[in-house]
Design a protein around this motif. Structure first.
Motif, PDB file in Angstrom:
ATOM      1  N   ILE A 181       0.779  -1.198   0.143  1.00  0.00           N
ATOM      2  CA  ILE A 181      -0.044   0.019   0.055  1.00  0.00           C
ATOM      3  C   ILE A 181       0.749   1.256  -0.131  1.00  0.00           C
ATOM      4  O   ILE A 181       0.665   2.422  -0.964  1.00  0.00           O
ATOM      5  N   GLU A 182       2.045   1.182   0.694  1.00  0.00           N
ATOM      6  CA  GLU A 182       2.786   2.486   0.831  1.00  0.00           C
ATOM      7  C   GLU A 182       3.287   2.733  -0.635  1.00  0.00           C
ATOM      8  O   GLU A 182       3.372   3.851  -1.046  1.00  0.00           O
ATOM      9  N   GLN A 183       3.994   1.645  -1.225  1.00  0.00           N
ATOM     10  CA  GLN A 183       4.460   1.962  -2.361  1.00  0.00           C
ATOM     11  C   GLN A 183       3.531   2.427  -3.394  1.00  0.00           C
ATOM     12  O   GLN A 183       3.865   3.315  -4.410  1.00  0.00           O
ATOM     13  N   ILE A 192      -9.050  10.269  -5.583  1.00  0.00           N
ATOM     14  CA  ILE A 192      -8.697   9.091  -6.530  1.00  0.00           C
ATOM     15  C   ILE A 192      -7.762   8.143  -5.721  1.00  0.00           C
ATOM     16  O   ILE A 192      -6.962   8.441  -4.996  1.00  0.00           O
ATOM     17  N   GLY A 193      -8.145   6.929  -6.106  1.00  0.00           N
ATOM     18  CA  GLY A 193      -7.471   5.827  -5.305  1.00  0.00           C
ATOM     19  C   GLY A 193      -6.431   5.210  -5.823  1.00  0.00           C
ATOM     20  O   GLY A 193      -5.710   5.946  -6.894  1.00  0.00           O
ATOM     21  N   LEU A 194      -5.924   4.292  -5.280  1.00  0.00           N
ATOM     22  CA  LEU A 194      -4.561   3.351  -5.668  1.00  0.00           C
ATOM     23  C   LEU A 194      -5.007   2.826  -7.022  1.00  0.00           C
ATOM     24  O   LEU A 194      -5.941   1.905  -7.181  1.00  0.00           O
ATOM     25  N   ALA A 195      -3.837   2.791  -8.123  1.00  0.00           N
ATOM     26  CA  ALA A 195      -3.880   2.086  -9.112  1.00  0.00           C
ATOM     27  C   ALA A 195      -3.055   0.632  -8.621  1.00  0.00           C
ATOM     28  O   ALA A 195      -2.279   0.692  -7.726  1.00  0.00           O
ATOM     29  N   PRO A 196      -3.514  -0.625  -9.378  1.00  0.00           N
ATOM     30  CA  PRO A 196      -2.952  -1.875  -8.756  1.00  0.00           C
ATOM     31  C   PRO A 196      -1.405  -1.974  -9.214  1.00  0.00           C
ATOM     32  O   PRO A 196      -0.819  -2.705  -8.487  1.00  0.00           O
TER      33      PRO A 196
END
Length: 339
Positions: free
Chosen positions: A259-261, A318-322
């Motif tokens: 998640i941090e990355q 805007i959320g995280l891309a995988p």
């Protein structure tokens, strides 16, 4: 009252903007896009109603996970109650509030709180700061860290607030759905020892398993007994409890590192695009843009879904891309926007 529109409506977006929903990049939900390896679920767990041993194992694992690094009593009073998603608790909270007194919601925040209390007949007041609280307020809602601004309140400040509210016959509810990366800020160890405090936690956001619909509530035993009675027997499925017992018993380090990355990668993309920030958490960033509506449409035409807000027309969450491919796809779409 109108329903609140939440993130995650990929199929509906595809009907408007085209494309196969499977090919869309969903950045609208604030959920970890890379869940850990899902442990096998024994046939007996599917075949039987959840028994006390499984329920207790999940509760103990959740308690250890949410109270890591936090001082708390070791007795059973500190065990949280498993609920079928924290939304289920929100539906019940009005029955815990003192009747006839207005509810204060630290805002802007998750809209279901105001909606559920209004449906139950309460006057709901949106406050921008805790200094706006009045003795008349019967219950205070604080989302910590906040969704969508990321505002974070110190645990000591909230403990002091809870004590002050108790003297006024009022309650405090703290929603820590996005709190897994900030264990130092939790009130989960405080709530079971405090008459007027409830704390809710979300399993699905950090672990990327929102579909299992699982959350946990920390409060005094009598409050948990009331919530459990309102939910009815076997409210949480055996498979959900099994996953919680297995995953929360681990250290979660690999999940947190991933998640941090991904969070750092999102920040880099937004910085390169020159987007101003309202705030955020490790699972999302809320940006501000004078043409946010046009930017939303532009991204949707690129089959990228983000979250817009009816109360803040210049915000997008805007959320995280995988993966890096998702980062590049978002970066390319942002670079081609001419708004």
């Amino acid at each position: 009252m109108a329903r609140i529109l939440h993130g995650g409506a990929i199929a509906a977006a595809a009907r408007v903007y085209g494309g196969d929903p499977c090919d869309w990049l969903d950045l609208s939900t604030g959920i970890n896009p890379n869940p850990p390896h899902i442990p096998g679920i024994p046939t007996r767990v599917w075949n039987r109603l959840p028994d006390a041993d499984l329920i207790d194992r999940a509760r103990a694992a959740a308690r250890a996970w949410y109270l890591r690094g936090v001082e708390a009593d070791s007795d059973e009073a500190g065990l949280p109650l498993a609920v079928p998603g924290t939304q289920a608790l929100i539906q019940i909270l009005p029955r815990l509030a003192p009747a006839g007194r207005p509810i204060a919601v630290l805002s802007p925040t998750y809209g279901e709180y105001g909606l559920c209390f209004r449906r139950a007949g309460f006057a709901v007041e949106a406050i921008a700061d805790l200094a706006e609280l009045r003795p008349e307020h019967g219950l205070v809602i604080v989302v910590n860290p906040n969704n969508p601004t990321g505002r974070l309140h110190d645990a000591g400040e909230l403990r002091d607030l809870a004590r002050r509210l108790e003297g006024q016959g009022a309650r405090l509810h703290v929603d820590e759905a996005f709190g897994d990366s900030r264990p130092e800020a939790t009130l989960a160890g405080f709530a079971p020892k405090t008459r007027n405090v409830t704390v809710s936690r979300s399993f699905g956001k950090f672990f990327g398993l929102a579909g299992v619909r699982l959350g946990f509530v920390f409060a005094r035993p009598d409050t948990l007994e009331f919530v459990e009675a309102e939910l009815g027997p076997w409210a949480v499925s055996g498979p959900a409890l099994h996953l919680a017992a297995e995953l929360m018993a681990g250290d979660g380090g690999a999940v947190a590192e991933a998640i941090e990355q991904r969070s750092a990668a999102l920040s880099a993309v937004l910085d390169d695009a020159g987007l101003g920030r309202v705030g955020g958490t490790d699972l999302f960033q809320t940006v501000i843009h004078e043409n946010a509506s046009a930017l939303f449409e532009h991204l949707a035409r690129s089959h990228i879904l983000v979250r817009k807000f009816d109360y803040a027309a210049d915000w997008l969450r805007i959320g995280l891309a995988p993966d890096e491919e998702g980062d590049r796809r978002l970066a390319k779409a942002l670079a081609s926007f001419e708004g």
